[in-house]
Structures are given as C-alpha cells and as structure tokens.
Write a protein that holds these residues in place. Structure first.
Motif, PDB file in Angstrom:
ATOM      1  N   GLY A 135       0.418  35.270  28.780  1.00 30.56           N
ATOM      2  CA  GLY A 135      -0.142  36.556  28.380  1.00 30.56           C
ATOM      3  C   GLY A 135      -0.187  37.545  29.530  1.00 30.56           C
ATOM      4  N   ALA A 136      -0.569  37.050  30.718  1.00 30.33           N
ATOM      5  CA  ALA A 136      -0.626  37.926  31.889  1.00 30.33           C
ATOM      6  C   ALA A 136       0.771  38.361  32.313  1.00 30.33           C
ATOM      7  CB  ALA A 136      -1.325  37.202  33.034  1.00 30.33           C
ATOM      8  N   PHE A 137       1.723  37.445  32.245  1.00 24.89           N
ATOM      9  CA  PHE A 137       3.088  37.772  32.667  1.00 24.89           C
ATOM     10  C   PHE A 137       3.741  38.753  31.694  1.00 24.89           C
ATOM     11  CE2 PHE A 137       7.689  36.822  32.856  1.00 24.89           C
ATOM     12  CZ  PHE A 137       7.914  37.156  34.189  1.00 24.89           C
ATOM     13  N   ARG A 138       3.418  38.642  30.429  1.00 23.98           N
ATOM     14  CA  ARG A 138       4.044  39.499  29.414  1.00 23.98           C
ATOM     15  C   ARG A 138       3.765  40.982  29.692  1.00 23.98           C
ATOM     16  NH1 ARG A 138       2.494  36.839  25.097  1.00 23.98           N
ATOM     17  NH2 ARG A 138       4.474  35.842  24.557  1.00 23.98           N
ATOM     18  N   ARG A 139       2.645  41.278  30.333  1.00 25.36           N
ATOM     19  CA  ARG A 139       2.294  42.676  30.612  1.00 25.36           C
ATOM     20  C   ARG A 139       3.268  43.353  31.566  1.00 25.36           C
ATOM     21  NH1 ARG A 139      -3.135  40.533  30.759  1.00 25.36           N
ATOM     22  NH2 ARG A 139      -3.118  40.528  33.047  1.00 25.36           N
ATOM     23  N   HIS A 140       4.032  42.570  32.329  1.00 23.89           N
ATOM     24  CA  HIS A 140       4.988  43.149  33.279  1.00 23.89           C
ATOM     25  C   HIS A 140       6.262  43.645  32.593  1.00 23.89           C
ATOM     26  CE1 HIS A 140       2.644  41.940  36.755  1.00 23.89           C
ATOM     27  NE2 HIS A 140       2.540  40.721  36.257  1.00 23.89           N
ATOM     28  N   GLY A 141       6.447  43.260  31.332  1.00 28.07           N
ATOM     29  CA  GLY A 141       7.618  43.719  30.607  1.00 28.07           C
ATOM     30  C   GLY A 141       8.914  43.046  31.015  1.00 28.07           C
ATOM     31  N   ILE A 142       8.821  41.909  31.707  1.00 34.56           N
ATOM     32  CA  ILE A 142      10.019  41.162  32.113  1.00 34.56           C
ATOM     33  C   ILE A 142      10.369  40.160  31.018  1.00 34.56           C
ATOM     34  CG2 ILE A 142      10.978  39.563  33.827  1.00 34.56           C
ATOM     35  CD1 ILE A 142       9.085  40.804  35.880  1.00 34.56           C
ATOM     36  N   PRO A 143      11.593  40.183  30.501  1.00 35.35           N
ATOM     37  CA  PRO A 143      11.967  39.249  29.436  1.00 35.35           C
ATOM     38  C   PRO A 143      11.860  37.802  29.902  1.00 35.35           C
ATOM     39  CG  PRO A 143      13.602  40.988  29.659  1.00 35.35           C
ATOM     40  CD  PRO A 143      12.702  41.089  30.849  1.00 35.35           C
ATOM     41  N   PHE A 144      11.511  36.909  28.990  1.00 34.20           N
ATOM     42  CA  PHE A 144      11.515  35.488  29.328  1.00 34.20           C
ATOM     43  C   PHE A 144      11.896  34.667  28.102  1.00 34.20           C
ATOM     44  CE2 PHE A 144       7.170  36.404  28.013  1.00 34.20           C
ATOM     45  CZ  PHE A 144       6.816  35.328  27.211  1.00 34.20           C
ATOM     46  N   VAL A 145      12.411  33.472  28.365  1.00 33.11           N
ATOM     47  CA  VAL A 145      12.807  32.528  27.319  1.00 33.11           C
ATOM     48  C   VAL A 145      12.070  31.224  27.575  1.00 33.11           C
ATOM     49  CG1 VAL A 145      14.708  31.194  26.331  1.00 33.11           C
ATOM     50  CG2 VAL A 145      15.089  33.569  27.038  1.00 33.11           C
ATOM     51  N   LEU A 146      11.447  30.682  26.547  1.00 31.06           N
ATOM     52  CA  LEU A 146      10.774  29.397  26.675  1.00 31.06           C
ATOM     53  C   LEU A 146      11.808  28.276  26.616  1.00 31.06           C
ATOM     54  CD1 LEU A 146       7.620  29.898  24.409  1.00 31.06           C
ATOM     55  CD2 LEU A 146       7.865  30.254  26.871  1.00 31.06           C
ATOM     56  N   VAL A 147      11.664  27.324  27.516  1.00 29.92           N
ATOM     57  CA  VAL A 147      12.607  26.212  27.628  1.00 29.92           C
ATOM     58  C   VAL A 147      11.875  24.906  27.327  1.00 29.92           C
ATOM     59  CG1 VAL A 147      14.190  24.983  29.157  1.00 29.92           C
ATOM     60  CG2 VAL A 147      13.924  27.464  29.367  1.00 29.92           C
ATOM     61  N   ASP A 148      12.452  24.091  26.456  1.00 21.15           N
ATOM     62  CA  ASP A 148      11.832  22.826  26.056  1.00 21.15           C
ATOM     63  C   ASP A 148      10.493  23.069  25.371  1.00 21.15           C
ATOM     64  OD1 ASP A 148      11.907  20.030  25.826  1.00 21.15           O
ATOM     65  OD2 ASP A 148      10.708  19.732  27.636  1.00 21.15           O
ATOM     66  N   ARG A 149      10.397  24.203  24.696  1.00 21.41           N
ATOM     67  CA  ARG A 149       9.189  24.573  23.974  1.00 21.41           C
ATOM     68  C   ARG A 149       9.561  25.564  22.880  1.00 21.41           C
ATOM     69  NH1 ARG A 149       3.897  25.458  25.616  1.00 21.41           N
ATOM     70  NH2 ARG A 149       4.198  23.551  26.802  1.00 21.41           N
ATOM     71  N   VAL A 150       9.049  25.378  21.673  1.00 24.29           N
ATOM     72  CA  VAL A 150       9.328  26.291  20.565  1.00 24.29           C
ATOM     73  C   VAL A 150       8.403  27.493  20.661  1.00 24.29           C
ATOM     74  CG1 VAL A 150       9.400  26.571  18.058  1.00 24.29           C
ATOM     75  CG2 VAL A 150      10.056  24.387  19.080  1.00 24.29           C
ATOM     76  N   ALA A 151       8.976  28.695  20.591  1.00 26.34           N
ATOM     77  CA  ALA A 151       8.156  29.906  20.603  1.00 26.34           C
ATOM     78  C   ALA A 151       7.326  29.965  19.335  1.00 26.34           C
ATOM     79  CB  ALA A 151       9.050  31.131  20.720  1.00 26.34           C
ATOM     80  N   GLU A 152       6.024  30.181  19.493  1.00 32.04           N
ATOM     81  CA  GLU A 152       5.140  30.214  18.331  1.00 32.04           C
ATOM     82  C   GLU A 152       5.140  31.566  17.647  1.00 32.04           C
ATOM     83  OE1 GLU A 152       1.328  28.877  19.638  1.00 32.04           O
ATOM     84  OE2 GLU A 152       2.032  26.863  20.140  1.00 32.04           O
ATOM     85  N   GLY A 153       5.404  32.626  18.406  1.00 34.75           N
ATOM     86  CA  GLY A 153       5.444  33.958  17.827  1.00 34.75           C
ATOM     87  C   GLY A 153       6.854  34.490  17.780  1.00 34.75           C
ATOM     88  N   ALA A 154       6.979  35.782  17.593  1.00 30.61           N
ATOM     89  CA  ALA A 154       8.299  36.414  17.510  1.00 30.61           C
ATOM     90  C   ALA A 154       8.559  37.318  18.703  1.00 30.61           C
ATOM     91  CB  ALA A 154       8.398  37.220  16.212  1.00 30.61           C
ATOM     92  N   ALA A 155       7.807  37.094  19.801  1.00 30.33           N
ATOM     93  CA  ALA A 155       7.908  37.998  20.944  1.00 30.33           C
ATOM     94  C   ALA A 155       8.851  37.505  22.030  1.00 30.33           C
ATOM     95  CB  ALA A 155       6.524  38.218  21.550  1.00 30.33           C
ATOM     96  N   GLU A 156       9.409  36.288  21.873  1.00 32.51           N
ATOM     97  CA  GLU A 156      10.334  35.766  22.864  1.00 32.51           C
ATOM     98  C   GLU A 156      11.268  34.751  22.229  1.00 32.51           C
ATOM     99  OE1 GLU A 156       6.850  35.468  23.865  1.00 32.51           O
ATOM    100  OE2 GLU A 156       6.575  33.710  22.597  1.00 32.51           O
ATOM    101  N   CYS A 157      12.362  34.474  22.926  1.00 34.81           N
ATOM    102  CA  CYS A 157      13.307  33.440  22.490  1.00 34.81           C
ATOM    103  C   CYS A 157      12.844  32.082  23.011  1.00 34.81           C
ATOM    104  CB  CYS A 157      14.699  33.728  23.033  1.00 34.81           C
ATOM    105  SG  CYS A 157      15.501  35.196  22.356  1.00 34.81           S
TER     106      CYS A 157
END
Length: 340
Positions: A135-157
């Motif tokens: 949540g804190a990192f998302r505020r920087h606006g830098i794209p990220f992709v979760l690895v070995d983890r399913v994204a729970e929302g629709a805000a990242e790959c």
C-alpha cells in the motif's frame, strides 16, 4: 577518498557554461568546433564520467527494474531471477535483485530504495501479510507485478502457480500410495503459498474420504533447510508418527530428509517425503526427492514481460492488468515410492 567530478567542474575548467558542456555531451553538432575541443579536453583531463542514472531520472525512463524475493538462498528464486533477467536484457534493461529474507521490515526498506532510485518497475514476491508495504509503495506510482502470488485486486498484474492444485497433487500421490496419516511441514502462516498448498492437501484428503485430522501440520517460522531439520526432529518425537510428509518447499523437505537419515529412519520405507518447487538439488539428494515442479524461470520471464508491457504502454493506451496462473507438475522420485 577522491571526489567525483561533476559537469560544473568541467564547465569551470573549460571556461564555458554548464549548458555548453551539456550540449557537447548530448548535441555536439550544435557547438563550435573550437569550443567543443576545449570542453572535450577538460573532460579528458578531469576524468569526467556522465551520470547515466541522473540522465535517466531526468528523462523519467530508468533502464533498471527491481526484483524483490523472499529468499535468494532458495534456488527457486534464483531461477525466477534468471528468467526475469533474461527478459529484461532482451529489452535493454537490467535487474536490481534484492532479498527480503522473509522480513516485512527488510521488504519495506527495499521498496523504499526502489522508489528512491525511480526504477522502471518492480517484480515483487510479498512477505508482509498485512499488505501495508504494498500500500505504501503503490503511492509512488511505480508499476509492479506480483510474483508467485495471485493479485487479489485489479490494480496490478501477477504471475503464479496454482498452489491449491499443487498441494492436491502431492497429497493425492501419497494417498494413492496407501498413506492415511500425513504430516504437512509448512512455513510462515502469513504466506499465501503456504496456506494454498495446505488447502490443496486437505482437498485431496477429502476426495479420498479422509477428514482433516488425517493431516498433521508441523509449522515452521522459515522455509529453509534448518527449519526442515527442526521439523524433522519434532516429527520424530510424535507418539504416533505419520507415514508420509508433504513439505511446503524442497528446502524444508531436504531438512526433513537429513533429520531422518541422522536418526536411522528409512526413506521412503519408514517415511515417504514429497517436496515443492523441484529445485535442482531435489533430484541430487541422497534419496532423490519427489516434488511438485514450478516453472520458475518461466515465472520470472513472464512477470518481467508483463512489467515491460505496462511500462511501454503508459501514455499510449490503458494497460489491462492480467493474472497469469500456471499449472504445477508432480515429479515422482524415490523418496515417495512404495517399498519393493
């Protein structure tokens, strides 16, 4: 310690403005030949080296993507990094690899470092169960992709393996071999992977008409060989020892195997063992280890490709976040085969 030479030092030595030095570096055709020669001489004399990182920050296009994993001591994540690095290199980018060591605090520090460095984007295997770090990192606006983890929302790959299916594969194999009392050597309960693999194990038991009491969980604080040896010691101390054990990863399984070997317990005759990840060492163990294979290199490469797609498309058209879920495969070896 020698002080680095900056563009202002070059300008002062050549008797020109900072803008002229910049033009000589970036647009030499716009500078008179005599002035250009004077600036180049000053650059050579002072040993000035242009700061590529500063140039990229000004342009807003870093050539570095970050990769933050749970444990670089685990060969699974080494292979993930190999896949990501290969995809990044083909796109002309580099990868900054960092290790959270399964610590939420270290994860937060590295995410702050990525933000300070303004990396192109981040590939992240989260360890903080609360989600505060993300949540804190998302505020920087830098794209990220979760690895070995399913994204729970629709805000990242995200790129992951179906761990529920993987846990079911492991325990279904043990049930088919005749085992009715199975231990699950797990890791930190906050990790989704650990919980999903347990869910799969329980599903396989239910399919066989067995209740959840057929699975004896032995939790561990970490996912390494030392934690596996400790779990093996606890397993040996049980009054009614299960006949098989499913471990949340191969490092735990190798630790359990070491504990059994030291105690003179035969594998698989006295205890069958199944691991998870199918790292290179699994096949080379004293008793070759049955394991649920994850395509680690492919996971890293796909995650990097999704991040590249998102960062290249920004400003052109909306990026559509995707969840890529790969299927695991059971690789059967000696550690779980019934005695002959």
């Amino acid at each position: 310690m020698a002080q680095s030479v900056g563009i202002k030092d070059v300008a002062r030595a050549a008797g020109v403005s900072v803008g002229t030095v910049s033009n000589v570096i970036n647009r030499p055709d716009t500078v008179a030949s005599e002035t250009r020669a004077r600036v180049l001489s000053a650059i050579d004399r002072l040993g000035y080296v242009r700061s590529e990182s500063a140039r990229q920050l000004r342009a807003g296009r870093s050539r570095i993507m970050g990769l933050l994993v749970l444990d670089m001591g685990n060969p699974f994540f080494v292979d993930v990094a190999r896949g990501a690095e290969r995809a990044a290199r083909e796109a002309g980018l580099g990868v900054m690899v960092c290790n959270s060591a399964q610590s939420a605090g270290e994860e937060a520090e590295y995410l702050s470092l990525f933000a300070e460095q303004r990396v192109r984007g981040v590939l992240l295997t989260p360890t903080d169960a609360s989600g505060r770090n993300i949540g804190a990192f998302r505020r920087h606006g830098i794209p990220f992709v979760l690895v070995d983890r399913v994204a729970e929302g629709a805000a990242e790959c995200s790129v992951s393996v179906d761990d529920v299916a993987g846990g079911a594969l492991a325990v279904r194999h043990l049930v088919d071999a005749g085992h009715r009392s199975i231990a699950y050597v797990s890791g930190p309960s906050g990790l989704n992977q650990v919980r999903d693999r347990r869910t799969g194990a329980l599903n396989a038991l239910a399919e066989a008409g067995l209740g959840p009491d057929a699975l004896r969980e032995i939790p561990t604080e970490r996912l390494d060989v030392a934690a596996g040896r400790d779990a093996g010691a606890r397993l040996l101390g049980l009054a009614e020892r299960p006949t098989a054990v499913f471990c949340a990863n191969d490092l735990l399984a190798l630790g359990v195997l070491q504990a059994m070997y030291a105690a003179g317990v035969g594998v698989p005759d006295d205890l069958a063992i199944v691991g998870y990840d199918d790292i290179e060492f699994a096949a080379a163990a004293a008793v070759p280890l049955t394991s649920v294979r994850q395509p680690a290199v492919t996971i890293g490469a796909l995650a990097a490709e999704l991040l590249l797609e998102e960062t290249e498309e920004r400003g052109k058209q909306p990026h559509e976040h995707r969840r890529v879920v790969l299927q695991p495969e059971l690789v059967v070896r000696r550690s779980s085969l019934p005695g002959r």
